[in-house]
Design a protein around this motif. Structure first.
Motif, PDB file in Angstrom:
ATOM      1  N   LEU A   1       0.696  -1.437   0.190  1.00 42.86           N
ATOM      2  CA  LEU A   1      -0.276  -0.398  -0.348  1.00 42.86           C
ATOM      3  C   LEU A   1       0.611   1.897  -0.072  1.00 42.86           C
ATOM      4  CD1 LEU A   1      -2.909   1.288   0.815  1.00 42.86           C
ATOM      5  CD2 LEU A   1      -2.084   1.291   3.234  1.00 42.86           C
ATOM      6  N   ARG A   2       0.138   1.823  -0.628  1.00 48.60           N
ATOM      7  CA  ARG A   2       1.048   3.304  -0.593  1.00 48.60           C
ATOM      8  C   ARG A   2      -0.491   4.583  -0.703  1.00 48.60           C
ATOM      9  NH1 ARG A   2       5.654   4.278  -4.993  1.00 48.60           N
ATOM     10  NH2 ARG A   2       7.149   2.425  -4.193  1.00 48.60           N
ATOM     11  N   GLU A   3      -0.062   5.238   0.623  1.00 48.40           N
ATOM     12  CA  GLU A   3      -1.751   6.124   1.383  1.00 48.40           C
ATOM     13  C   GLU A   3      -0.791   7.806   0.550  1.00 48.40           C
ATOM     14  OE1 GLU A   3      -1.304   5.640   5.567  1.00 48.40           O
ATOM     15  OE2 GLU A   3      -3.310   5.173   4.810  1.00 48.40           O
ATOM     16  N   GLU A   4      -0.185   8.043  -1.188  1.00 52.57           N
ATOM     17  CA  GLU A   4      -1.236   9.232  -1.193  1.00 52.57           C
ATOM     18  C   GLU A   4      -1.324   9.546  -2.784  1.00 52.57           C
ATOM     19  OE1 GLU A   4       3.182   7.913  -2.324  1.00 52.57           O
ATOM     20  OE2 GLU A   4       3.116   7.788  -4.679  1.00 52.57           O
ATOM     21  N   ARG A   5      -1.261  10.264  -3.134  1.00 54.65           N
ATOM     22  CA  ARG A   5      -1.870  10.712  -4.289  1.00 54.65           C
ATOM     23  C   ARG A   5      -1.955   9.933  -5.539  1.00 54.65           C
ATOM     24  NH1 ARG A   5      -6.608  12.294  -6.654  1.00 54.65           N
ATOM     25  NH2 ARG A   5      -6.268  13.922  -8.101  1.00 54.65           N
ATOM     26  N   PHE A   6      -2.132   9.897  -6.437  1.00 50.32           N
ATOM     27  CA  PHE A   6      -1.577   9.243  -7.702  1.00 50.32           C
ATOM     28  C   PHE A   6      -1.985  10.081  -8.575  1.00 50.32           C
ATOM     29  CE2 PHE A   6      -2.681   7.131 -12.166  1.00 50.32           C
ATOM     30  CZ  PHE A   6      -1.644   6.442 -11.971  1.00 50.32           C
ATOM     31  N   ASP A   7      -0.733  10.353  -9.082  1.00 50.22           N
ATOM     32  CA  ASP A   7      -0.379  10.996  -9.713  1.00 50.22           C
ATOM     33  C   ASP A   7      -0.111  10.980 -11.037  1.00 50.22           C
ATOM     34  OD1 ASP A   7       0.449  13.854 -11.661  1.00 50.22           O
ATOM     35  OD2 ASP A   7       1.894  14.124 -10.848  1.00 50.22           O
ATOM     36  N   ARG A   8      -1.149  11.440 -12.813  1.00 51.29           N
ATOM     37  CA  ARG A   8      -1.358  10.622 -13.861  1.00 51.29           C
ATOM     38  C   ARG A   8       0.268  10.948 -14.783  1.00 51.29           C
ATOM     39  NH1 ARG A   8      -6.737  11.479 -13.406  1.00 51.29           N
ATOM     40  NH2 ARG A   8      -7.615   9.822 -12.683  1.00 51.29           N
ATOM     41  N   THR A   9       0.171  12.208 -14.913  1.00 51.35           N
ATOM     42  CA  THR A   9       1.340  12.877 -15.220  1.00 51.35           C
ATOM     43  C   THR A   9       2.688  11.731 -16.093  1.00 51.35           C
ATOM     44  OG1 THR A   9       1.724  14.236 -13.479  1.00 51.35           O
ATOM     45  CG2 THR A   9       0.381  15.012 -15.175  1.00 51.35           C
ATOM     46  N   LEU A  10       3.178  11.426 -14.290  1.00 52.35           N
ATOM     47  CA  LEU A  10       3.986  10.049 -13.984  1.00 52.35           C
ATOM     48  C   LEU A  10       3.401   8.736 -14.644  1.00 52.35           C
ATOM     49  CD1 LEU A  10       4.709  11.944  -9.934  1.00 52.35           C
ATOM     50  CD2 LEU A  10       5.413  12.201 -12.350  1.00 52.35           C
ATOM     51  N   LEU A  11       2.715   8.550 -14.813  1.00 49.84           N
ATOM     52  CA  LEU A  11       3.128   7.800 -15.289  1.00 49.84           C
ATOM     53  C   LEU A  11       3.009   7.184 -17.261  1.00 49.84           C
ATOM     54  CD1 LEU A  11       1.444   4.397 -15.215  1.00 49.84           C
ATOM     55  CD2 LEU A  11      -0.896   5.626 -16.204  1.00 49.84           C
ATOM     56  N   GLN A  12       4.209   6.454 -17.384  1.00 49.13           N
ATOM     57  CA  GLN A  12       5.154   5.519 -18.678  1.00 49.13           C
ATOM     58  C   GLN A  12       3.763   3.974 -18.891  1.00 49.13           C
ATOM     59  OE1 GLN A  12       8.588   6.914 -17.448  1.00 49.13           O
ATOM     60  NE2 GLN A  12       8.294   8.527 -18.322  1.00 49.13           N
ATOM     61  N   TYR A  13       3.959   4.532 -20.231  1.00 52.14           N
ATOM     62  CA  TYR A  13       3.516   2.733 -20.335  1.00 52.14           C
ATOM     63  C   TYR A  13       5.281   2.158 -21.054  1.00 52.14           C
ATOM     64  CZ  TYR A  13      -0.981   4.883 -20.146  1.00 52.14           C
ATOM     65  OH  TYR A  13      -2.017   5.572 -19.404  1.00 52.14           O
ATOM     66  N   GLN A  14       5.449   1.469 -20.905  1.00 54.33           N
ATOM     67  CA  GLN A  14       6.203  -0.082 -22.122  1.00 54.33           C
ATOM     68  C   GLN A  14       5.698  -0.637 -22.264  1.00 54.33           C
ATOM     69  OE1 GLN A  14       9.080   1.444 -19.978  1.00 54.33           O
ATOM     70  NE2 GLN A  14       7.971   1.961 -18.788  1.00 54.33           N
ATOM     71  N   ASN A  15       6.373  -1.748 -23.343  1.00 54.94           N
ATOM     72  CA  ASN A  15       5.659  -2.615 -24.381  1.00 54.94           C
ATOM     73  C   ASN A  15       5.492  -3.455 -23.242  1.00 54.94           C
ATOM     74  OD1 ASN A  15       6.496  -1.700 -26.325  1.00 54.94           O
ATOM     75  ND2 ASN A  15       8.271  -2.267 -26.662  1.00 54.94           N
ATOM     76  N   ASN A  16       5.435  -3.900 -22.100  1.00 59.09           N
ATOM     77  CA  ASN A  16       5.113  -4.845 -21.795  1.00 59.09           C
ATOM     78  C   ASN A  16       4.528  -4.515 -20.385  1.00 59.09           C
ATOM     79  OD1 ASN A  16       5.375  -6.587 -23.523  1.00 59.09           O
ATOM     80  ND2 ASN A  16       7.387  -7.112 -22.919  1.00 59.09           N
TER      81      ASN A  16
END
Ligand SMILES: Cc1cc2nc3c(=O)[nH]c(=O)nc-3n(C[C@H](O)[C@H](O)[C@H](O)COP(=O)(O)OP(=O)(O)OC[C@H]3O[C@@H](n4cnc5c(N)ncnc54)[C@H](O)[C@@H]3O)c2cc1C
Length: 352
Positions: free
Chosen positions: A160-175
């Motif tokens: 668990l991480r108790e924090e706000r998920f920041d979409r701008t830091l999400l990166q898509y990889q191939n897999n």
């Protein structure tokens, strides 16, 4: 650190999805920011086999209700706390027409709608000049104890991480995906009303619905039933406490509690309840409802590393265990998701 699944949200949907994925021996990391007004934190936890004035049997009742009972019992056993109780509904008829409708329903042999032979049983507690009937089986899920207990469990195993998920830091990889120092094979959004603004899924036909409720102290009211007149009065886990609600509002400016609901509910209680009560809390929030009243469950048609379990609407406590299990079985064992709930029915919309 690598996980099989990154889950965003630990409401009732994220709780059960993380539970089932762990049961299937997958690793999960749940990111959740506690919001006091998220629907899973203000719900009454009612699991009712019928809905509406006409007492229509709820969608997939034969599968979903027994499944919910077993699912809450199993997760409760794992946590060593009871998280579900059978609490049949005593339906006090507000007028002769509703009484007539109820009696007609009994005559059809409906399996959930029953006469209540001891018509005077509740005379000490309520005013009900038109009598009452019983809806059974109905349950209350003790979401107010399940969520913190499951949260502790996740925390203790570093999931668990108790924090706000920041979409701008999400990166898509191939897999898969990466987020900060984490990689995962898939990200699954269980973000409730937070999902209305999620660019990946915001084109889905959500229909946000606002609901309010009060928490009451009624020390002398027996906690063995859910009581219904124009509102539902529901026993909570804390002895002597009851939840009363709720409103269903489609047109609203914000999710805040309103004086109008407070006054109206107080007026209903004064007319209905013979016992003294004290108002402890006023709750308000949005339901992640959908136009066609079916959940969104599955994998994004264009992004195989992105999934969703949302759109639980007014019935998250009944639906979430079943569809969390369906989604987990789909992800791990490729079992199909019920077509009415599978988000791939919106492939066109999500491909625009
Ligand atoms: C007044 C009221 C009464 C209700 N009564 C009942 C009832 O009796 N029975 C029933 O079955 N249903 C009831 N419902 C509906 C039910 O509560 C919902 O269907 C259900 O709680 C939805 O659960 P969820 O997990 O999908 O969403 P949520 O409860 O919203 O959980 C989502 C979680 O994700 C987190 N999150 C969102 N975005 C982010 C982000 N960016 N970063 C980190 N965390 C994030 C939120 O903080 C939250 O913890 C009621 C709803 C209301 C409003």
């Amino acid at each position: 650190m690598h996980y099989d699944y990154l889950i965003i949200g630990q409401g009732i949907a994220g709780t059960f999805l993380s539970y089932y994925l762990q049961q299937l021996e997958k690793t999960v990391l749940v990111i959740d920011e506690v919001k006091k007004d998220s629907p899973s934190r203000i719900t009454a936890g009612i699991i009712n086999p019928v809905t509406g004035r006409r007492l229509v049997t709820v969608w997939m009742a034969d599968q979903i209700l027994p499944f919910a009972w077993d699912a809450y019992s199993a997760i409760g056993a794992q946590l060593d706390i009871p998280v579900i109780s059978q609490r049949n509904v005593i339906d006090f008829f507000p007028n002769p027409f509703m009484r007539e409708g109820f009696l007609e329903k009994i005559k059809t042999g409906d399996q959930h709608v029953h006469a209540y032979p001891e018509q005077n049983h509740f005379n000490h507690f309520f005013n009900y000049e038109f009598g009452c009937g019983e809806i059974r089986p109905a349950y209350t899920a003790h979401v107010e104890v399940l969520l913190p207990a499951w949260r502790n469990r996740l925390n203790n195993i570093g999931a668990l991480r108790e924090e706000r998920f920041d979409r701008t830091l999400l990166q898509y990889q191939n897999n898969g995906i990466s987020y900060k120092d984490v990689t995962a094979s898939k990200i699954i959004y269980c973000d409730g009303p937070g999902g209305f603004e999620n660019p990946q899924f915001s084109k889905l036909p959500y229909a946000p619905n606002k609901g309010e409720a009060l928490v009451l102290e009624i020390p002398d009211l027996p906690p063995h039933h859910i009581y219904k007149k124009s509102m539902m009065l529901v026993p909570m886990v804390e002895p002597g406490q009851f939840w009363v609600g709720s409103s269903y509002v489609w047109d609203f400016d914000n999710a805040d509690p309103t004086q109008e609901f407070y006054d109206r509910t107080n007026a209903v209680l004064k007319e209905w309840l013979k016992l003294p009560y004290k108002i402890l809390e006023h709750r308000s929030g949005l339901r992640p409802a959908t136009l066609e009243r079916r959940p969104f469950c599955g994998i994004h048609p264009l992004h195989p590393q992105v999934g969703i379990l949302n759109g639980m609407g007014t019935k998250g406590c009944s639906l979430a265990p079943f569809f969390a299990s369906e989604l987990a079985e789909f992800l791990v064992n490729e079992k199909p998701i019920a077509a009415d709930a599978d988000v791939k029915r919106f492939t066109k919309v999500l491909s625009r």
